[in-house]
Design a protein around this motif. Structure first.
Motif, mmCIF file in Angstrom:
data_model
loop_
_atom_site.group_PDB
_atom_site.id
_atom_site.type_symbol
_atom_site.label_atom_id
_atom_site.label_comp_id
_atom_site.label_asym_id
_atom_site.label_seq_id
_atom_site.Cartn_x
_atom_site.Cartn_y
_atom_site.Cartn_z
ATOM 1 N N PRO A 1 30.764 47.911 47.378
ATOM 2 C CA PRO A 1 30.724 46.735 45.661
ATOM 3 C C PRO A 1 31.711 45.397 45.943
ATOM 4 O O PRO A 1 32.683 45.984 46.219
ATOM 5 N N THR A 2 31.488 44.663 45.745
ATOM 6 C CA THR A 2 32.083 42.889 45.636
ATOM 7 C C THR A 2 31.813 42.847 44.167
ATOM 8 O O THR A 2 31.186 43.150 43.581
ATOM 9 N N ASP A 3 32.364 41.326 44.563
ATOM 10 C CA ASP A 3 32.338 40.445 42.765
ATOM 11 C C ASP A 3 30.752 40.663 42.567
ATOM 12 O O ASP A 3 30.419 39.886 43.634
ATOM 13 N N PRO A 4 30.070 40.633 41.464
ATOM 14 C CA PRO A 4 28.789 40.986 40.623
ATOM 15 C C PRO A 4 28.107 38.934 41.857
ATOM 16 O O PRO A 4 26.774 39.145 42.016
ATOM 17 N N ALA A 5 29.270 37.831 41.582
ATOM 18 C CA ALA A 5 28.810 36.761 41.674
ATOM 19 C C ALA A 5 28.539 35.983 42.721
ATOM 20 O O ALA A 5 27.357 34.868 42.645
ATOM 21 N N ARG A 6 28.963 36.820 44.080
ATOM 22 C CA ARG A 6 28.770 36.607 45.612
ATOM 23 C C ARG A 6 27.195 37.476 45.468
ATOM 24 O O ARG A 6 26.745 38.189 46.224
ATOM 25 N N VAL A 7 26.022 36.360 44.600
ATOM 26 C CA VAL A 7 25.050 36.979 45.355
ATOM 27 C C VAL A 7 24.439 36.101 46.754
ATOM 28 O O VAL A 7 24.037 37.587 47.390
ATOM 29 N N ASP B 1 34.851 35.160 42.643
ATOM 30 C CA ASP B 1 36.653 35.621 42.116
ATOM 31 C C ASP B 1 37.598 37.321 42.399
ATOM 32 O O ASP B 1 36.707 38.541 41.841
ATOM 33 N N PRO B 2 38.528 37.247 43.357
ATOM 34 C CA PRO B 2 39.087 39.009 44.413
ATOM 35 C C PRO B 2 39.510 39.261 42.538
ATOM 36 O O PRO B 2 39.068 40.681 43.882
ATOM 37 N N ASP B 3 39.496 38.896 41.475
ATOM 38 C CA ASP B 3 39.401 40.033 40.110
ATOM 39 C C ASP B 3 38.546 40.559 39.900
ATOM 40 O O ASP B 3 39.038 42.153 39.292
ATOM 41 N N LYS B 4 37.378 40.583 39.987
ATOM 42 C CA LYS B 4 36.544 41.166 39.993
ATOM 43 C C LYS B 4 36.177 42.026 41.092
ATOM 44 O O LYS B 4 34.971 42.569 40.513
ATOM 45 N N CYS B 5 36.982 42.341 41.976
ATOM 46 C CA CYS B 5 35.898 42.507 43.091
ATOM 47 C C CYS B 5 37.013 43.872 43.790
ATOM 48 O O CYS B 5 37.975 44.004 43.781
ATOM 49 N N PRO B 6 36.390 44.923 43.609
ATOM 50 C CA PRO B 6 37.698 46.250 44.314
ATOM 51 C C PRO B 6 38.218 46.379 45.752
ATOM 52 O O PRO B 6 39.319 46.784 46.039
ATOM 53 N N VAL B 7 37.433 44.988 46.593
ATOM 54 C CA VAL B 7 37.748 44.916 48.097
ATOM 55 C C VAL B 7 39.211 44.660 47.593
ATOM 56 O O VAL B 7 40.021 44.995 48.689
ATOM 57 N N TRP B 8 39.435 44.070 47.599
ATOM 58 C CA TRP B 8 40.451 42.996 46.717
ATOM 59 C C TRP B 8 41.632 44.197 46.650
ATOM 60 O O TRP B 8 42.975 43.368 47.256
ATOM 61 N N GLY C 1 39.677 33.009 51.138
ATOM 62 C CA GLY C 1 37.707 32.279 51.686
ATOM 63 C C GLY C 1 37.196 32.569 50.485
ATOM 64 O O GLY C 1 35.708 32.416 50.690
ATOM 65 N N CYS C 2 37.540 33.529 49.188
ATOM 66 C CA CYS C 2 36.218 34.132 48.557
ATOM 67 C C CYS C 2 36.447 32.762 47.723
ATOM 68 O O CYS C 2 35.216 32.626 47.032
ATOM 69 N N ARG C 3 37.027 32.429 46.982
ATOM 70 C CA ARG C 3 36.994 31.188 46.109
ATOM 71 C C ARG C 3 36.488 30.265 46.051
ATOM 72 O O ARG C 3 35.603 29.355 45.376
ATOM 73 N N GLY D 1 33.933 30.251 51.362
ATOM 74 C CA GLY D 1 34.428 29.518 53.246
ATOM 75 C C GLY D 1 34.208 31.557 54.463
ATOM 76 O O GLY D 1 34.369 31.219 55.537
ATOM 77 N N ILE D 2 34.315 32.431 53.634
ATOM 78 C CA ILE D 2 34.027 33.885 54.385
ATOM 79 C C ILE D 2 33.014 34.978 53.390
ATOM 80 O O ILE D 2 32.804 34.891 52.544
ATOM 81 N N GLY D 3 32.202 35.265 54.092
ATOM 82 C CA GLY D 3 31.924 36.505 53.609
ATOM 83 C C GLY D 3 32.081 37.789 53.618
ATOM 84 O O GLY D 3 33.489 37.464 54.358
ATOM 85 N N CYS D 4 31.417 38.712 52.491
ATOM 86 C CA CYS D 4 32.228 40.169 52.862
ATOM 87 C C CYS D 4 32.840 41.162 53.558
ATOM 88 O O CYS D 4 33.306 41.322 53.534
ATOM 89 N N LEU D 5 31.980 40.968 54.451
ATOM 90 C CA LEU D 5 31.848 41.751 55.647
ATOM 91 C C LEU D 5 33.048 41.380 55.821
ATOM 92 O O LEU D 5 33.611 42.486 57.050
ATOM 93 N N GLU D 6 33.247 39.884 56.373
ATOM 94 C CA GLU D 6 34.369 39.445 57.085
ATOM 95 C C GLU D 6 35.547 40.310 56.285
ATOM 96 O O GLU D 6 36.481 40.214 56.954
ATOM 97 N N CYS D 7 35.530 39.762 55.059
ATOM 98 C CA CYS D 7 36.909 39.862 54.111
ATOM 99 C C CYS D 7 37.037 41.692 54.231
ATOM 100 O O CYS D 7 38.381 41.291 54.138
ATOM 101 N N LYS D 8 36.074 42.208 54.733
ATOM 102 C CA LYS D 8 36.168 43.957 54.407
ATOM 103 C C LYS D 8 37.025 44.057 55.659
ATOM 104 O O LYS D 8 37.960 45.287 55.929
#
Ligand code: SF4
Length: 242
Positions: free
Chosen positions: A133-139, A146-153, A171-173, A176-183
């Motif tokens: 799961p990632t930041d729930p705000a990134r629907v 917000d990386p601080d709300k994301c376990p991947v961070w 990229g998150c804020r 600029g990037i998608g979550c899959l890219e970030c992971k």
């Protein structure tokens, strides 16, 4: 809990007759130059509350091979201004990310079935991180997060270098990037970390006797230390009958 036990035990049993004299005699065994440094650091800590001075003095004592366990503990107690420190308080050793969440964002635990094992199969590992799961705000991909709300961070904090972290954070804020890219860099880093582990483990999988021998050696070392500690404990409590 162990810290509380040690603190309480030291408080109740740490005083011994002639403590100051014994501590000073122990300090002399360090040699005059080091003893002077320890005394200066002690004064700094006790008069100015300088925690770094205390840590430096402890580190210096730790390096002294010629001190008996009792003298070392006496000096630790002397440094802090208390009595003799019979039981050392365990301290936490934390990395920047003090803990890793599980792949579902909750506390990592085998009973929650959200762990990454040390020799996780590569495909399973990729799948677990990709579906974290990632930041729930990134629907949507276009929603900033917000990386601080994301376990991947938390994984980035452990596994990524500064450049990658900046890339992920920004990229998150900015979406600029998608979550899959970030992971992906996290997946790559965990795989890279586990490769050598897998290789090293193979030797022990092939010959479990090696593991048993290591455990037996470790037990012997632990027993020796425990015996010394218990001798100190019994002595402090007046239960040493020898
Ligand atoms: S971009 Fe990265 S840090 Fe941001 S929500 Fe997605 S996975 Fe988490």
């Amino acid at each position: 809990m162990m810290r509380e036990v040690a603190r309480r035990f030291n408080h109740v049993y740490g005083r011994e007759p002639g403590f100051e004299d014994k501590a000073k005699a122990a300090a002399k065994k360090l040699g005059s130059r080091k003893a002077k440094v320890v005394m200066e650091l002690r004064t700094k800590y006790q008069e100015q509350g300088d925690a770094e001075a205390l840590a430096a003095a402890r580190a210096l004592l730790d390096k002294q091979g010629n001190l008996s366990v009792a003298d070392r503990e006496r000096l630790f107690g002397f440094l802090e201004g208390g009595g003799r420190m019979i039981l050392l308080e365990p301290e936490a050793l934390l990395t920047e990310a003090s803990k890793l969440p599980g792949v579902d964002g909750q506390k990592m635990s085998k009973s929650y079935d959200n762990t990454i094992s040390l020799r996780e199969d590569a495909e399973s590992l990729k799948k677990k991180i990709r579906t974290m799961p990632t930041d729930p705000a990134r629907v949507k991909r276009s929603d900033p997060g917000d990386p601080d709300k994301c376990p991947v961070w938390q994984f980035h904090l452990v596994y990524s270098d500064e450049k990658t972290r900046q890339w992920a954070n920004q990229g998150c804020r900015t979406a600029g990037i998608g979550c899959l890219e970030c992971k992906q860099p996290v997946i790559d880093a965990v795989l890279a970390e586990q490769g050598p582990m897998r290789e090293r483990a193979q030797k022990y999988l092939d010959d479990p006797t090696l593991v048993r021998n290591i455990v037996a050696d470790g037990c012997e070392k632990a027993r020796k230390l425990a015996r010394e500690t218990m001798r100190e404990v019994r002595g402090a409590m007046g239960l040493a009958y020898t």
